[in-house]
Write an enzyme that holds these catalytic residues in place. Structure first.
Site, PDB file in Angstrom:
ATOM      1  N   GLY A   1      10.987   5.418 -11.776  1.00  0.00           N
ATOM      2  CA  GLY A   1       9.840   6.107 -11.180  1.00  0.00           C
ATOM      3  C   GLY A   1       8.526   5.423 -11.515  1.00  0.00           C
ATOM      4  O   GLY A   1       8.516   4.262 -11.931  1.00  0.00           O
TER       5      GLY A   1
ATOM      6  N   LEU B   1       6.336   4.559  -9.303  1.00  0.00           N
ATOM      7  CA  LEU B   1       6.645   3.453  -8.392  1.00  0.00           C
ATOM      8  C   LEU B   1       5.414   2.697  -7.924  1.00  0.00           C
ATOM      9  O   LEU B   1       4.316   3.238  -7.857  1.00  0.00           O
ATOM     10  CB  LEU B   1       7.409   3.989  -7.175  1.00  0.00           C
ATOM     11  CG  LEU B   1       8.706   4.720  -7.492  1.00  0.00           C
ATOM     12  CD1 LEU B   1       9.384   5.168  -6.195  1.00  0.00           C
ATOM     13  CD2 LEU B   1       9.670   3.863  -8.307  1.00  0.00           C
ATOM     14  N   HIS B   2       5.634   1.427  -7.594  1.00  0.00           N
ATOM     15  CA  HIS B   2       4.589   0.553  -7.073  1.00  0.00           C
ATOM     16  C   HIS B   2       5.230  -0.374  -6.053  1.00  0.00           C
ATOM     17  O   HIS B   2       6.449  -0.270  -5.782  1.00  0.00           O
ATOM     18  CB  HIS B   2       3.916  -0.206  -8.219  1.00  0.00           C
ATOM     19  CG  HIS B   2       4.881  -0.882  -9.144  1.00  0.00           C
ATOM     20  ND1 HIS B   2       5.666  -1.944  -8.753  1.00  0.00           N
ATOM     21  CD2 HIS B   2       5.239  -0.608 -10.429  1.00  0.00           C
ATOM     22  CE1 HIS B   2       6.428  -2.318  -9.758  1.00  0.00           C
ATOM     23  NE2 HIS B   2       6.205  -1.520 -10.790  1.00  0.00           N
TER      24      HIS B   2
ATOM     25  N   HIS C   1       8.718  -1.954  -6.693  1.00  0.00           N
ATOM     26  CA  HIS C   1       9.881  -1.112  -6.385  1.00  0.00           C
ATOM     27  C   HIS C   1      10.108  -1.030  -4.875  1.00  0.00           C
ATOM     28  O   HIS C   1      11.240  -1.097  -4.400  1.00  0.00           O
ATOM     29  CB  HIS C   1       9.661   0.310  -6.918  1.00  0.00           C
ATOM     30  CG  HIS C   1       9.484   0.412  -8.405  1.00  0.00           C
ATOM     31  ND1 HIS C   1       8.277   0.706  -8.984  1.00  0.00           N
ATOM     32  CD2 HIS C   1      10.364   0.281  -9.425  1.00  0.00           C
ATOM     33  CE1 HIS C   1       8.417   0.756 -10.303  1.00  0.00           C
ATOM     34  NE2 HIS C   1       9.679   0.498 -10.603  1.00  0.00           N
TER      35      HIS C   1
HETATM   36  P1  AMP Z   1      11.765   0.125 -13.569  1.00  0.00           P
HETATM   37  O1  AMP Z   1      11.358   1.344 -12.825  1.00  0.00           O
HETATM   38  O2  AMP Z   1      10.649  -0.513 -14.323  1.00  0.00           O
HETATM   39  O3  AMP Z   1      13.014   0.327 -14.382  1.00  0.00           O
HETATM   40  O4  AMP Z   1      12.155  -0.946 -12.468  1.00  0.00           O
HETATM   41  C1  AMP Z   1      13.106  -0.671 -11.488  1.00  0.00           C
HETATM   42  C2  AMP Z   1      13.428  -1.950 -10.746  1.00  0.00           C
HETATM   43  O5  AMP Z   1      12.242  -2.451 -10.139  1.00  0.00           O
HETATM   44  C3  AMP Z   1      13.931  -3.054 -11.690  1.00  0.00           C
HETATM   45  O6  AMP Z   1      14.999  -3.741 -11.052  1.00  0.00           O
HETATM   46  C4  AMP Z   1      12.725  -3.928 -11.856  1.00  0.00           C
HETATM   47  O7  AMP Z   1      13.032  -5.274 -12.147  1.00  0.00           O
HETATM   48  C5  AMP Z   1      12.084  -3.805 -10.492  1.00  0.00           C
HETATM   49  N1  AMP Z   1      10.663  -4.167 -10.564  1.00  0.00           N
HETATM   50  C6  AMP Z   1       9.737  -3.670 -11.448  1.00  0.00           C
HETATM   51  N2  AMP Z   1       8.557  -4.298 -11.269  1.00  0.00           N
HETATM   52  C7  AMP Z   1       8.724  -5.196 -10.272  1.00  0.00           C
HETATM   53  C8  AMP Z   1       7.869  -6.156  -9.632  1.00  0.00           C
HETATM   54  N3  AMP Z   1       6.604  -6.317  -9.993  1.00  0.00           N
HETATM   55  N4  AMP Z   1       8.399  -6.914  -8.636  1.00  0.00           N
HETATM   56  C9  AMP Z   1       9.700  -6.765  -8.274  1.00  0.00           C
HETATM   57  N5  AMP Z   1      10.548  -5.893  -8.826  1.00  0.00           N
HETATM   58  C10 AMP Z   1      10.075  -5.104  -9.813  1.00  0.00           C
END
Ligand code: AMP
Length: 293
Positions: free
Chosen positions: A43, A45-46, A49
């Protein structure tokens, strides 16, 4: 009495909270002959994601995003309690990119009392993040394998942002014969190079500025290698120096690794990945860059 519930905008995305509900969604999608794409997230999110959801939509007929702040991947002194939780906004964003289902279980349903089976992560989990965050990857492999099963995923999407995590999951899938295709999607950055991260929202303006040190240090590594530097230790030293000059508060690691084995690189003979984890204020940030020669 004012209504104190969070007001969730009306969306087309369906939110399910239990394994049984998720199964029935998956069964229906499967009987309609759809391929299932899974995007695990915590979550807050940006665009990073959302890029994963778009990739899934492109390739799969049915897209499931999960929103679950997984307690087992946080150490006892890490930011589990204060990790940003922005569900209403997350649903709006997931809806805007056409997600079919959001799986947002509660902690008790994922880890009911008596839960005690974990996935022992592969060896590539040991250096870098593994050294700084003992137990982190065990929590990651455990939740990801559970989500693969729960969602019946055909294809799962991860970001290169968590480079070692993506490699650990690829290796787990290989080692345990999990019938899921793992896709690793490029890092989405802000215009000035800062890698998007849920944790960026902890940064104030001054810290946000210093956080750019990570990208600048990675860029320096890339430039040094492009200029012919082949000594991994010298590049690592230059990365540390740049991070310090630009004011990060603490460096957990900065160096070059083999992109497949994640072992530190002494002599650069092929592609490498530059990896950094550093603290700005109370915030721990990670970033990486693949460097080809
Ligand atoms: P998280 O919510 O931080 O656990 O991330 C969920 C998924 O989004 C993971 O596979 C991350 O590697 C991916 N993710 C997070 N930040 C980025 C980003 N800046 N660019 C691409 N994928 C991302």
């Amino acid at each position: 009495m004012p209504d104190s519930r969070v007001s969730v905008p009306r969306t087309n995305v369906r939110v399910v909270e239990t394994a049984a509900q998720l199964r029935s969604e998956v069964t229906a999608a499967r009987s309609a002959g759809k391929t299932i794409g899974l995007i695990p997230t915590m979550g807050a999110l940006h665009e990073g994601h959302l890029s994963l959801v778009r990739a899934a939509r492109h390739e799969c007929g049915f897209t499931i995003a999960t929103v679950f702040v997984n307690p087992t991947q946080f150490g006892p002194h890490e930011d589990f309690d204060k990790y940003p939780r922005t569900m209403a906004k997350d649903l709006e964003l997931l809806d805007s990119v056409g997600t079919d289902v959001v799986f947002a279980p509660d902690r008790q349903s994922v880890y009911p009392s008596g839960f005690s089976t974990y996935v022992d992560p592969p060896e590539i989990a040991n250096p870098w993040e593994g050294q700084c965050r003992p137990g982190h990857f065990r929590g990651v492999t455990t939740i990801v394998l559970k989500l693969f099963h729960l969602a019946g995923a055909d294809v799962a999407y991860f970001g290169q942002k968590d480079y070692q995590q993506a490699r650990v999951i690829q290796r787990m899938v290989e080692d345990l014969d999990v019938p899921v295709v793992v896709r690793v999607c490029p890092i989405v950055r802000e215009a000035d190079g800062l890698a998007m991260s849920s944790r960026n929202r902890y940064l104030d303006a001054e810290q946000r500025n210093r956080a750019l040190a990570l990208w600048r240090s990675l860029s320096l590594a890339r430039d040094l290698v492009a200029a012919g530097e082949r000594d991994g230790a010298r590049v690592a030293q230059a990365m540390h120096d740049r991070l310090t000059e630009l004011g990060v508060d603490r460096i957990d690691y900065a160096g070059l690794a083999d992109p497949v084995t994640l072992q530190p690189v002494a002599e650069i003979q092929g592609p490498v990945v530059a990896l950094i984890a550093a603290h700005v204020g109370q915030t721990r940030l990670i970033d990486n860059l693949r460097i080809e020669i």
